[in-house]
Write a protein that holds these residues in place. Sequence first.
Motif, PDB file in Angstrom:
ATOM      1  N   ILE A 163       0.862  -1.181   0.000  1.00 41.38           N
ATOM      2  CA  ILE A 163       0.000   0.000   0.000  1.00 41.38           C
ATOM      3  C   ILE A 163       0.897   1.229   0.000  1.00 41.38           C
ATOM      4  CG2 ILE A 163      -1.721   1.317   1.280  1.00 41.38           C
ATOM      5  CD1 ILE A 163      -2.600  -1.309   2.575  1.00 41.38           C
ATOM      6  N   PRO A 164       0.952   1.988  -1.101  1.00 44.62           N
ATOM      7  CA  PRO A 164       1.755   3.216  -1.110  1.00 44.62           C
ATOM      8  C   PRO A 164       1.262   4.193  -0.042  1.00 44.62           C
ATOM      9  CG  PRO A 164       1.102   2.582  -3.335  1.00 44.62           C
ATOM     10  CD  PRO A 164       0.306   1.725  -2.393  1.00 44.62           C
ATOM     11  N   LEU A 165       2.203   4.823   0.654  1.00 41.87           N
ATOM     12  CA  LEU A 165       1.859   5.735   1.737  1.00 41.87           C
ATOM     13  C   LEU A 165       2.172   7.192   1.395  1.00 41.87           C
ATOM     14  CD1 LEU A 165       3.198   3.604   4.737  1.00 41.87           C
ATOM     15  CD2 LEU A 165       0.836   3.776   3.908  1.00 41.87           C
ATOM     16  N   TYR A 166       3.365   7.453   0.898  1.00 39.58           N
ATOM     17  CA  TYR A 166       3.732   8.822   0.542  1.00 39.58           C
ATOM     18  C   TYR A 166       4.972   8.799  -0.349  1.00 39.58           C
ATOM     19  CZ  TYR A 166       7.070   8.267   4.433  1.00 39.58           C
ATOM     20  OH  TYR A 166       8.058   7.805   5.275  1.00 39.58           O
ATOM     21  N   THR A 167       5.212   9.916  -1.014  1.00 39.49           N
ATOM     22  CA  THR A 167       6.372  10.082  -1.882  1.00 39.49           C
ATOM     23  C   THR A 167       7.303  11.129  -1.272  1.00 39.49           C
ATOM     24  OG1 THR A 167       5.109   9.528  -3.871  1.00 39.49           O
ATOM     25  CG2 THR A 167       7.168  10.732  -4.189  1.00 39.49           C
ATOM     26  N   GLU A 168       8.577  10.800  -1.194  1.00 36.88           N
ATOM     27  CA  GLU A 168       9.549  11.704  -0.587  1.00 36.88           C
ATOM     28  C   GLU A 168      10.163  12.657  -1.606  1.00 36.88           C
ATOM     29  OE1 GLU A 168      12.146  10.965   2.736  1.00 36.88           O
ATOM     30  OE2 GLU A 168      11.930   8.821   2.281  1.00 36.88           O
ATOM     31  N   THR A 169      10.514  13.829  -1.133  1.00 33.22           N
ATOM     32  CA  THR A 169      11.284  14.777  -1.926  1.00 33.22           C
ATOM     33  C   THR A 169      12.729  14.294  -2.026  1.00 33.22           C
ATOM     34  OG1 THR A 169       9.903  16.627  -1.218  1.00 33.22           O
ATOM     35  CG2 THR A 169      12.113  17.160  -2.017  1.00 33.22           C
ATOM     36  N   THR A 170      13.313  14.400  -3.208  1.00 36.61           N
ATOM     37  CA  THR A 170      14.730  14.096  -3.379  1.00 36.61           C
ATOM     38  C   THR A 170      15.534  15.377  -3.191  1.00 36.61           C
ATOM     39  OG1 THR A 170      14.261  12.300  -4.918  1.00 36.61           O
ATOM     40  CG2 THR A 170      16.476  13.220  -4.984  1.00 36.61           C
ATOM     41  N   VAL A 171      16.645  15.275  -2.469  1.00 38.20           N
ATOM     42  CA  VAL A 171      17.490  16.436  -2.202  1.00 38.20           C
ATOM     43  C   VAL A 171      18.930  16.114  -2.578  1.00 38.20           C
ATOM     44  CG1 VAL A 171      15.989  17.198  -0.316  1.00 38.20           C
ATOM     45  CG2 VAL A 171      17.996  15.772   0.193  1.00 38.20           C
ATOM     46  N   VAL A 172      19.732  17.148  -2.745  1.00 35.80           N
ATOM     47  CA  VAL A 172      21.166  16.974  -2.944  1.00 35.80           C
ATOM     48  C   VAL A 172      21.881  17.477  -1.692  1.00 35.80           C
ATOM     49  CG1 VAL A 172      21.372  19.178  -4.193  1.00 35.80           C
ATOM     50  CG2 VAL A 172      23.145  17.426  -4.432  1.00 35.80           C
ATOM     51  N   VAL A 173      22.717  16.628  -1.130  1.00 36.07           N
ATOM     52  CA  VAL A 173      23.466  16.954   0.085  1.00 36.07           C
ATOM     53  C   VAL A 173      24.793  17.584  -0.321  1.00 36.07           C
ATOM     54  CG1 VAL A 173      24.471  16.052   2.213  1.00 36.07           C
ATOM     55  CG2 VAL A 173      22.379  15.025   1.278  1.00 36.07           C
ATOM     56  N   VAL A 174      25.113  18.729   0.282  1.00 34.57           N
ATOM     57  CA  VAL A 174      26.304  19.497  -0.099  1.00 34.57           C
ATOM     58  C   VAL A 174      26.966  20.069   1.162  1.00 34.57           C
ATOM     59  CG1 VAL A 174      25.271  20.140  -2.311  1.00 34.57           C
ATOM     60  CG2 VAL A 174      25.034  21.672  -0.354  1.00 34.57           C
ATOM     61  N   PRO A 175      28.248  20.421   1.068  1.00 29.92           N
ATOM     62  CA  PRO A 175      28.861  21.182   2.174  1.00 29.92           C
ATOM     63  C   PRO A 175      28.151  22.520   2.356  1.00 29.92           C
ATOM     64  CG  PRO A 175      30.550  20.270   0.729  1.00 29.92           C
ATOM     65  CD  PRO A 175      29.236  20.066   0.029  1.00 29.92           C
ATOM     66  N   LYS A 176      28.142  23.033   3.576  1.00 27.35           N
ATOM     67  CA  LYS A 176      27.399  24.263   3.871  1.00 27.35           C
ATOM     68  C   LYS A 176      27.897  25.476   3.095  1.00 27.35           C
ATOM     69  CE  LYS A 176      24.936  23.810   8.191  1.00 27.35           C
ATOM     70  NZ  LYS A 176      24.721  24.377   9.543  1.00 27.35           N
ATOM     71  N   ASP A 177      29.168  25.457   2.685  1.00 31.63           N
ATOM     72  CA  ASP A 177      29.699  26.605   1.961  1.00 31.63           C
ATOM     73  C   ASP A 177      29.674  26.404   0.448  1.00 31.63           C
ATOM     74  OD1 ASP A 177      31.601  24.645   1.780  1.00 31.63           O
ATOM     75  OD2 ASP A 177      33.281  25.865   2.487  1.00 31.63           O
ATOM     76  N   HIS A 178      28.959  25.392  -0.028  1.00 28.13           N
ATOM     77  CA  HIS A 178      28.908  25.116  -1.465  1.00 28.13           C
ATOM     78  C   HIS A 178      28.038  26.152  -2.173  1.00 28.13           C
ATOM     79  CE1 HIS A 178      28.241  22.931  -5.240  1.00 28.13           C
ATOM     80  NE2 HIS A 178      29.298  22.201  -4.921  1.00 28.13           N
ATOM     81  N   VAL A 179      28.372  26.439  -3.439  1.00 28.88           N
ATOM     82  CA  VAL A 179      27.633  27.429  -4.213  1.00 28.88           C
ATOM     83  C   VAL A 179      26.163  27.054  -4.369  1.00 28.88           C
ATOM     84  CG1 VAL A 179      28.235  26.336  -6.418  1.00 28.88           C
ATOM     85  CG2 VAL A 179      27.676  28.779  -6.356  1.00 28.88           C
ATOM     86  N   VAL A 180      25.842  25.762  -4.332  1.00 32.34           N
ATOM     87  CA  VAL A 180      24.454  25.300  -4.472  1.00 32.34           C
ATOM     88  C   VAL A 180      23.551  25.897  -3.404  1.00 32.34           C
ATOM     89  CG1 VAL A 180      23.031  23.229  -4.097  1.00 32.34           C
ATOM     90  CG2 VAL A 180      24.878  23.186  -5.769  1.00 32.34           C
ATOM     91  N   THR A 181      24.098  26.184  -2.249  1.00 37.73           N
ATOM     92  CA  THR A 181      23.271  26.671  -1.138  1.00 37.73           C
ATOM     93  C   THR A 181      22.692  28.058  -1.391  1.00 37.73           C
ATOM     94  OG1 THR A 181      25.206  27.577   0.022  1.00 37.73           O
ATOM     95  CG2 THR A 181      24.599  25.296   0.501  1.00 37.73           C
ATOM     96  N   ALA A 182      23.170  28.742  -2.431  1.00 43.01           N
ATOM     97  CA  ALA A 182      22.621  30.065  -2.751  1.00 43.01           C
ATOM     98  C   ALA A 182      21.231  29.972  -3.353  1.00 43.01           C
ATOM     99  CB  ALA A 182      23.564  30.795  -3.709  1.00 43.01           C
ATOM    100  N   ALA A 183      20.845  28.778  -3.836  1.00 42.54           N
ATOM    101  CA  ALA A 183      19.538  28.581  -4.460  1.00 42.54           C
ATOM    102  C   ALA A 183      18.585  27.866  -3.502  1.00 42.54           C
ATOM    103  CB  ALA A 183      19.688  27.767  -5.740  1.00 42.54           C
ATOM    104  N   ASP A 184      17.286  28.087  -3.714  1.00 43.63           N
ATOM    105  CA  ASP A 184      16.282  27.401  -2.904  1.00 43.63           C
ATOM    106  C   ASP A 184      16.070  25.965  -3.366  1.00 43.63           C
ATOM    107  OD1 ASP A 184      15.813  29.639  -1.320  1.00 43.63           O
ATOM    108  OD2 ASP A 184      14.288  30.410  -2.701  1.00 43.63           O
TER     109      ASP A 184
END
Length: 230
Positions: A72-93
């Motif tokens: 029985i499907p219950l829910y679908t999870e959001t996929t995220v990318v894990v990065v260091p806190k000072d990575h340039v990716v963190t500037a985006a939502d």
Amino acid sequence: MTGSAASPSFRLAYVPGVTPGKWVRTWQERLPDVPLELVAVSAAEVSDVLRAGEADAALVRLPVDRTVFSAIPLYTETTVVVVPKDHVVTAADEVSAEDLADEVVLHPLDDVLDWERPPGEPAFERPATTADAIELVAANIGLLAVPQSLARLHHRKDLTYRPLVDAPQSDVALAWPEDATTDLVEDFIGIVRGRTVNSTRGRARPEAEARPERKRTDKSGARKHCLLYT
């Protein structure tokens, strides 16, 4: 023996990142005389655990073998990318696969996302586990795409994550052997589906309905049953 008349109990397996707490609490309220045992297993092991009868049901990540298991499907999870806190990716939502095109993106052997390989550049070798991959992210060797619950499970102060909008997602489901749909399994199905205790498929027990009368005549007020074994 699990589910026996002499000593009924219910064993629920769950894979990393899945949190069964809210359903366990409802079980304790509705079936206080039936201990619920939680069994933590890896995503790779959960099917074997169910086949071997080491758990009555499991909270799993799809897909499962539907010729053997009901689900029985219950829910679908959001996929995220894990990065260091000072990575340039963190500037985006949020991040797209295109944003990671020039990044090394790790692909652990226990990856639970349904893709042949992640976006970006592959690492020299695949880490054995998600936990190993997290260590490599912290060492600035690459980034990691995972379901959000696994990012939270492996939280570190020096890492953060952002939603990865165009990646595969992980579906979480309740699964059990199709030929072993016991009354206790039906009870748990009713709980995860949000049925009330008096639902026609909720298996409300006459003795459960009579329990308030016994409580009024029980002067000791003692609780005689263990509600949860872990």
